[in-house]
Design an enzyme around this catalytic site. Structure first.
Site, short mmCIF file in Angstrom:
data_model
loop_
_atom_site.label_atom_id
_atom_site.label_comp_id
_atom_site.label_asym_id
_atom_site.label_seq_id
_atom_site.Cartn_x
_atom_site.Cartn_y
_atom_site.Cartn_z
N ALA A 16 -10.30 -16.15 -37.78
CA ALA A 16 -9.87 -15.93 -36.39
C ALA A 16 -8.49 -15.27 -36.24
O ALA A 16 -8.37 -14.22 -35.59
CB ALA A 16 -9.94 -17.25 -35.62
N ASP B 36 -12.18 -21.25 -34.67
CA ASP B 36 -12.28 -19.88 -34.15
C ASP B 36 -12.03 -19.83 -32.66
O ASP B 36 -11.67 -18.79 -32.11
CB ASP B 36 -13.66 -19.30 -34.46
CG ASP B 36 -13.73 -18.96 -35.93
OD1 ASP B 36 -13.98 -19.88 -36.73
OD2 ASP B 36 -13.49 -17.80 -36.28
O1 MRU Z 1 -17.18 -16.00 -40.13
P1 MRU Z 1 -15.76 -16.20 -40.58
O2 MRU Z 1 -15.58 -16.18 -42.04
O3 MRU Z 1 -14.82 -15.25 -39.85
O4 MRU Z 1 -15.41 -17.65 -40.08
C1 MRU Z 1 -14.12 -18.14 -40.27
C2 MRU Z 1 -13.97 -19.56 -39.95
O5 MRU Z 1 -14.88 -20.21 -39.50
C3 MRU Z 1 -12.62 -20.14 -40.15
O6 MRU Z 1 -12.71 -21.49 -40.41
C4 MRU Z 1 -11.84 -19.93 -38.85
O7 MRU Z 1 -11.76 -18.57 -38.54
C5 MRU Z 1 -10.51 -20.50 -38.92
S1 MRU Z 1 -9.45 -19.36 -39.72
C6 MRU Z 1 -7.96 -19.90 -39.98
#
Ligand code: MRU
Length: 373
Positions: A52, A245
């Site tokens: 995110a 996110d």
């Molecule tokens: O699909 P992704 O790899 O972008 O998902 C990321 C996550 O779910 C993380 O846990 C989230 O972005 C938190 S990042 C600090």
């Protein structure tokens, strides 16, 4: 390459943005140079970069590249609006992306064309610096939590922390969110051990979190996504620590698919479940995460296929029968009632509206009214 690795960085002398192409980790460290908004949008959509806070910063740099192109080609605001739409369409769940674009649009509003790219560059740099600082602070606040658990444990054993997906520096710019307290504890000399959920289908845990932890020398063990409940039942997890996110103002947490099941198992076993997130991840407009947060659905091929190192080459193999369809919901929402607390850059608070507003009073409805002319 610079000394301390970041997931993204800009060349201050040339219009070039560098990213780590995360699709090749942990087996190859590939740096990609991005010079256009289209290439940045592709990188976000194809998850060459992800997480995110990082996709927020990347979108901001993408917008800067669009401003630069518009300046050189004499293109008008319509082109920039189109570029913002392109970036916004890449991934729907993390609110950081839309928020970063809004900031960029505000930064260039009312400026003449020749000033826009300089403004947009400064805005993206600020956003990058802010995310780094937020993650550093999250680490310091979360450290107190780990220290507390450590004090209650027999002095010989480590604090066992279970994490899901990758909420490390690869998902942010530096430090990470969920990993920041872990790194801080490790640096402080507190023994920690991390259970790393592999996180199917893209294996962000097994590939990225494990890589980060190994590089930092943090003891860890990769587990299948279904192991957490069993480990919790047997007293082998002291704390669940995940990223987010999008978090509603009421404390519902959207994170990688499977997070909700970890929260349920944690609650059943009386284990604290915390989400670590910067304010850029809080969506103050939403109050019901399950109904209101858009959940990205990605290609079924990500579920049907598994990627890994075979000999010296990275290969992909098909797992189910060729004709079997698959579904790929990328995120789920953990309701606030299952979240023990939120670790933010301003401190740790219960997952509820009152507590979040107390930490971030500038987002209260009264503050909104005051700022409305
Ligand atoms: O699909 P992704 O790899 O972008 O998902 C990321 C996550 O779910 C993380 O846990 C989230 O972005 C938190 S990042 C600090």
């Amino acid at each position: 390459m610079q000394q301390e690795l970041q997931s993204i960085w800009a060349d201050p002398r040339r219009p070039r943005i560098y990213i780590i192409d995360q699709r090749f980790l942990p087996h190859r460290l590939v740096i990609e140079t991005i010079t256009s908004v289209e290439a940045m949008a592709r990188a976000i959509r194809e998850m060459r970069l992800r997480g995110a806070p990082l996709i927020g910063v990347a979108a901001a740099y993408g917008y800067y590249l669009a401003c630069l192109h518009a300046e050189r080609r004499g293109l008008d605001r319509k082109y920039l609006d189109e570029a913002a739409r392109l970036l916004a369409s890449t991934r729907p769940t993390a609110v950081n992306l839309a928020r970063a674009l809004k900031r960029q649009q505000q930064a260039v509003a009312g400026t003449v064309a020749a000033e826009r790219s300089a403004r947009a560059y400064a805005c993206a740099r600020n956003l990058e610096a802010e995310e780094i600082d937020c993650c550093r602070r999250i680490g310091q606040h979360g450290l107190t939590l780990i220290e507390g658990i450590h004090r209650q444990r027999p002095p010989t054993g480590p604090v066992n922390i279970l994490t899901h997906c990758n909420a490390g520096w690869l998902a942010c710019v530096r430090h990470g969110t969920a990993t920041a307290p872990i790194y801080a504890a490790h640096e402080r000399g507190i023994k920690v051990h991390v259970w790393v959920d592999e996180t199917r289908p893209r294996n962000q845990g097994a590939r990225l979190t494990a890589w980060e932890l190994a590089r930092a020398g943090v003891p860890h063990t990769v587990i299948t996504d279904n192991s957490g409940g069993h480990l919790m039942q047997h007293g082998r997890v002291d704390l669940v620590l995940v990223g987010s996110d999008r978090t509603t103002r009421t404390g519902d947490v959207a994170n990688k698919i499977g997070t909700y099941l970890k929260a349920l198992a944690a609650r059943d076993n009386g284990i604290p479940f915390y989400a670590a997130l910067p304010a850029s991840t809080i969506d103050w407009e939403l109050s019901d995460g399950v109904r209101e947060i858009p959940i990205e659905e990605r290609s079924a091929e990500e579920v049907r296929r598994v990627r890994g190192l075979a000999g010296r080459r990275i290969r992909e193999v098909l797992v189910p029968p060729r004709e079997s369809p698959a579904a790929n919901h990328a995120f789920d929402v953990t309701p606030a009632r299952l979240v023990t607390g939120l670790i933010t850059e301003r401190g740790i608070c219960p997952a509820d509206e009152q507590s979040l507003r107390r930490l971030f009073p500038e987002n209260s409805p009264a503050a909104d009214n005051q700022s409305t002319p």
